[in-house]
Design an enzyme around this catalytic site. Structure first.
Site, PDB file in Angstrom:
ATOM      1  N   GLU A 264       0.831  -1.223   0.000  1.00 58.34           N
ATOM      2  CA  GLU A 264       0.000   0.000   0.000  1.00 58.34           C
ATOM      3  C   GLU A 264       0.863   1.268   0.000  1.00 58.34           C
ATOM      4  O   GLU A 264       0.804   2.054   0.944  1.00 58.34           O
ATOM      5  CB  GLU A 264      -0.972   0.013   1.187  1.00 58.34           C
ATOM      6  CG  GLU A 264      -0.316  -0.192   2.528  1.00 58.34           C
ATOM      7  CD  GLU A 264      -1.279  -0.131   3.696  1.00 58.34           C
ATOM      8  OE1 GLU A 264      -2.467  -0.406   3.525  1.00 58.34           O
ATOM      9  OE2 GLU A 264      -0.806   0.186   4.802  1.00 58.34           O
ATOM     10  N   ARG A 303       6.960  19.710   4.208  1.00 60.20           N
ATOM     11  CA  ARG A 303       8.002  18.692   4.385  1.00 60.20           C
ATOM     12  C   ARG A 303       9.382  19.277   4.740  1.00 60.20           C
ATOM     13  O   ARG A 303      10.058  18.745   5.620  1.00 60.20           O
ATOM     14  CB  ARG A 303       8.099  17.774   3.167  1.00 60.20           C
ATOM     15  CG  ARG A 303       6.789  17.009   2.892  1.00 60.20           C
ATOM     16  CD  ARG A 303       6.959  15.886   1.883  1.00 60.20           C
ATOM     17  NE  ARG A 303       7.750  14.813   2.408  1.00 60.20           N
ATOM     18  CZ  ARG A 303       8.986  14.554   2.066  1.00 60.20           C
ATOM     19  NH1 ARG A 303       9.587  15.266   1.138  1.00 60.20           N
ATOM     20  NH2 ARG A 303       9.651  13.565   2.624  1.00 60.20           N
ATOM     21  N   CYS A 333       4.582  33.514   8.484  1.00 59.00           N
ATOM     22  CA  CYS A 333       5.282  34.165   9.600  1.00 59.00           C
ATOM     23  C   CYS A 333       5.866  33.124  10.556  1.00 59.00           C
ATOM     24  O   CYS A 333       5.410  32.978  11.695  1.00 59.00           O
ATOM     25  CB  CYS A 333       4.329  35.092  10.332  1.00 59.00           C
ATOM     26  SG  CYS A 333       3.721  36.369   9.246  1.00 59.00           S
ATOM     27  N   TYR A 362       2.255  14.072   0.062  1.00 57.71           N
ATOM     28  CA  TYR A 362       2.399  14.812   1.321  1.00 57.71           C
ATOM     29  C   TYR A 362       2.696  16.291   1.061  1.00 57.71           C
ATOM     30  O   TYR A 362       3.411  16.937   1.814  1.00 57.71           O
ATOM     31  CB  TYR A 362       3.461  14.148   2.226  1.00 57.71           C
ATOM     32  CG  TYR A 362       3.173  12.669   2.401  1.00 57.71           C
ATOM     33  CD1 TYR A 362       2.057  12.256   3.103  1.00 57.71           C
ATOM     34  CD2 TYR A 362       3.986  11.694   1.811  1.00 57.71           C
ATOM     35  CE1 TYR A 362       1.752  10.910   3.244  1.00 57.71           C
ATOM     36  CE2 TYR A 362       3.695  10.348   1.936  1.00 57.71           C
ATOM     37  CZ  TYR A 362       2.580   9.964   2.649  1.00 57.71           C
ATOM     38  OH  TYR A 362       2.274   8.635   2.766  1.00 57.71           O
TER      39      TYR A 362
HETATM   40  C1  LIG Z   1      -0.747   2.680   7.289  1.00 52.61           C
HETATM   41  C2  LIG Z   1       0.020   3.341   6.192  1.00 52.61           C
HETATM   42  N1  LIG Z   1       0.121   2.725   5.010  1.00 52.61           N
HETATM   43  C3  LIG Z   1       0.779   3.290   3.978  1.00 52.61           C
HETATM   44  C4  LIG Z   1       1.376   4.525   4.104  1.00 52.61           C
HETATM   45  C5  LIG Z   1       2.065   5.104   2.918  1.00 52.61           C
HETATM   46  O1  LIG Z   1       3.397   5.364   3.137  1.00 52.61           O
HETATM   47  P1  LIG Z   1       4.294   5.806   1.918  1.00 52.61           P
HETATM   48  O2  LIG Z   1       3.690   7.037   1.365  1.00 52.61           O
HETATM   49  O3  LIG Z   1       5.628   6.030   2.497  1.00 52.61           O
HETATM   50  O4  LIG Z   1       4.283   4.697   0.929  1.00 52.61           O
HETATM   51  C6  LIG Z   1       1.316   5.193   5.322  1.00 52.61           C
HETATM   52  C7  LIG Z   1       1.973   6.493   5.501  1.00 52.61           C
HETATM   53  O5  LIG Z   1       2.133   7.037   6.551  1.00 52.61           O
HETATM   54  C8  LIG Z   1       0.618   4.590   6.403  1.00 52.61           C
HETATM   55  O6  LIG Z   1       0.505   5.198   7.590  1.00 52.61           O
END
Ligand SMILES: Cc1ncc(COP(=O)(O)O)c(C=O)c1O
Length: 408
Positions: A264, A303, A333, A362
């Site tokens: 995922e 970031r 600010c 992000y």
């Molecule tokens: C539960 C879970 N799965 C997947 C991701 C995706 O992470 P990434 O964008 O590093 O693949 C995150 C990111 O925080 C997450 O919390």
């Protein structure tokens, strides 16, 4: 050496047509990243999910759906949006951290797969919905990531049920006749080290042997991407040999022949397809530093301030200009409001358009109205057409104030 901006002419056209600040998403890059991961995972009984927290822009989500991916959703609104967009609920994992009762009821009512990372929630799920299917998030006690704030496993992590508590998972499941369909872990984000990733996966594979009705093992996301020129991101060939090959071997010996492997990622799919465009408004020389102030800031891309993260900044208006050193700062600010410090960039002049690269993950999903500043516009560039589509207009001072006053 600077990392080159993708399609600089298109980006300049977007800036002149729609203004700045604007996020631009390139569909062809998104598709390329999804295809690359599918190719490297070829031969596994696979289901890919997209961690939509990385970016829930509607055109990206729709395209991701067409690719057959499911969704990792971490809040009721994420779950609702995924359902609205037509993602099948049996491919939506609901991984809310510190899930509340009402979130549990909501996800159950919607038919999503609940991913439970606390024993107390497992108990409450069993007591309220005995006989349910569930996925359990484990903490394999191995974490990794580009910054300590994004490490989501290990002894100091709040996420997942520590793998040593597996007996308690079994006893709660037996008590309430819960069917543990899946095991899940996600150890962190921006991971480049395949050895650590494999070690954590291996902990989960071993744990999986004590679950006899398992249908999937979700090994999470976290795959790192190349933010700097010359970097390669997570080495995909090594990934295939160190992770995919042993996974195949493991599955061939597993008692459950129906077992699927789920990944995922968020960042891996969308980071490189996104660019944040901003205009240089102010050049300020001090004794030691030349500041380039832009019409964006940490409220659009947090970031750098939050993780000290590196994003390449390219001057699209002066691509052949001599390299000079700048602090590229925003209009918020806060002294943490910067995109780059001491960075060599093609000479910047007031009015120039800069591209902040690899901001498709992000970026906008963490953006906010701090200082009552506007959110950027968002533009999608389909791969079959060079015509950029503005799918979200920039918020305006009027729209922000109208919303604020609506709560009186
Ligand atoms: C539960 C879970 N799965 C997947 C991701 C995706 O992470 P990434 O964008 O590093 O693949 C995150 C990111 O925080 C997450 O919390």
């Amino acid at each position: 050496m600077l990392k080159p901006a993708p399609v600089p002419e298109t980006l300049l056209r977007v800036a002149s047509t729609f203004g700045t600040p604007t996020y631009v998403y390139l569909e062809n890059v998104l598709i390329d990243r999804i295809s690359s991961l599918k190719k490297h995972l070829d031969g596994l009984p696979l289901q890919l999910l997209y961690a939509m927290k990385a970016n829930h822009a509607i055109p990206l989500m729709k395209r991701i759906k067409q690719e057959g991916l499911g969704i990792d959703a971490v809040s009721p609104a994420e779950l609702l949006l995924a359902i609205e967009l037509g993602f099948p609920v049996d491919k939506i994992l609901f991984s809310a951290n510190n899930m509340t009762d009402s979130e549990m009821h909501f996800a159950k009512q919607k038919g999503a797969i609940l991913n439970v990372g606390e024993l107390s929630r497992l108990e409450k799920l069993g007591a309220t919905y005995p006989g349910s299917d569930v996925c359990v998030r484990l903490n394999p006690q191995i974490g990794a990531g580009h910054h300590k704030h994004v490490i989501t496993a290990g002894t100091e992590s709040k996420f997942g049920i520590p793998v040593e508590q597996i007996d308690q998972i079994h006893s709660i499941s037996q008590k309430y006749d819960l069917h543990v369909r899946g095991l899940h872990q996600h150890i962190g984000s921006g991971i480049l080290d395949t050895d650590t990733l494999w070690k954590a996966i291996n902990v989960m594979l071993n744990a999986s042997l004590s679950f006899d009705r398992l249908e999937f093992i979700n090994v999470g996301g976290g795959l790192g991407i190349p933010y700097r020129a010359g970097e390669s991101g997570i080495p995909m060939d090594e990934f295939a040999s160190k992770i995919v090959a042993p996974l195949k071997l493991f599955l061939s010996n597993h008692p459950s022949k129906k077992l699927q492997i789920w990944f995922e990622p968020g960042r891996f799919f969308t980071a490189e397809c996104g660019v944040l465009l901003a205009t240089v408004n102010t050049i300020k020389e001090t004794e030691h530093i030349t500041f380039a102030g832009v019409d964006s800031g940490m409220n659009h891309l947090v970031r750098p301030a939050m993780y000290g993260a590196f994003h390449e900044v390219v001057n699209l208006s002066n691509p052949d200009g001599p390299l000079q050193k700048y602090d590229i700062v925003g209009n918020i600010c806060e002294s943490a409001d910067f995109f780059a410090k001491g960075r060599m960039v093609q000479q910047l002049r007031e009015g120039d358009i800069v591209a902040v690269l690899d901001t498709g993950a992000y970026g906008m999903s963490m953006a906010n109205h701090y200082n009552m500043r506007s959110l950027p516009a968002e533009v999608y560039v389909p791969s079959d057409s060079s015509k950029p589509i503005l799918f979200r207009s920039r918020s305006t001072p009027e729209s922000i104030v109208k919303e604020a006053l609506s709560f009186v």
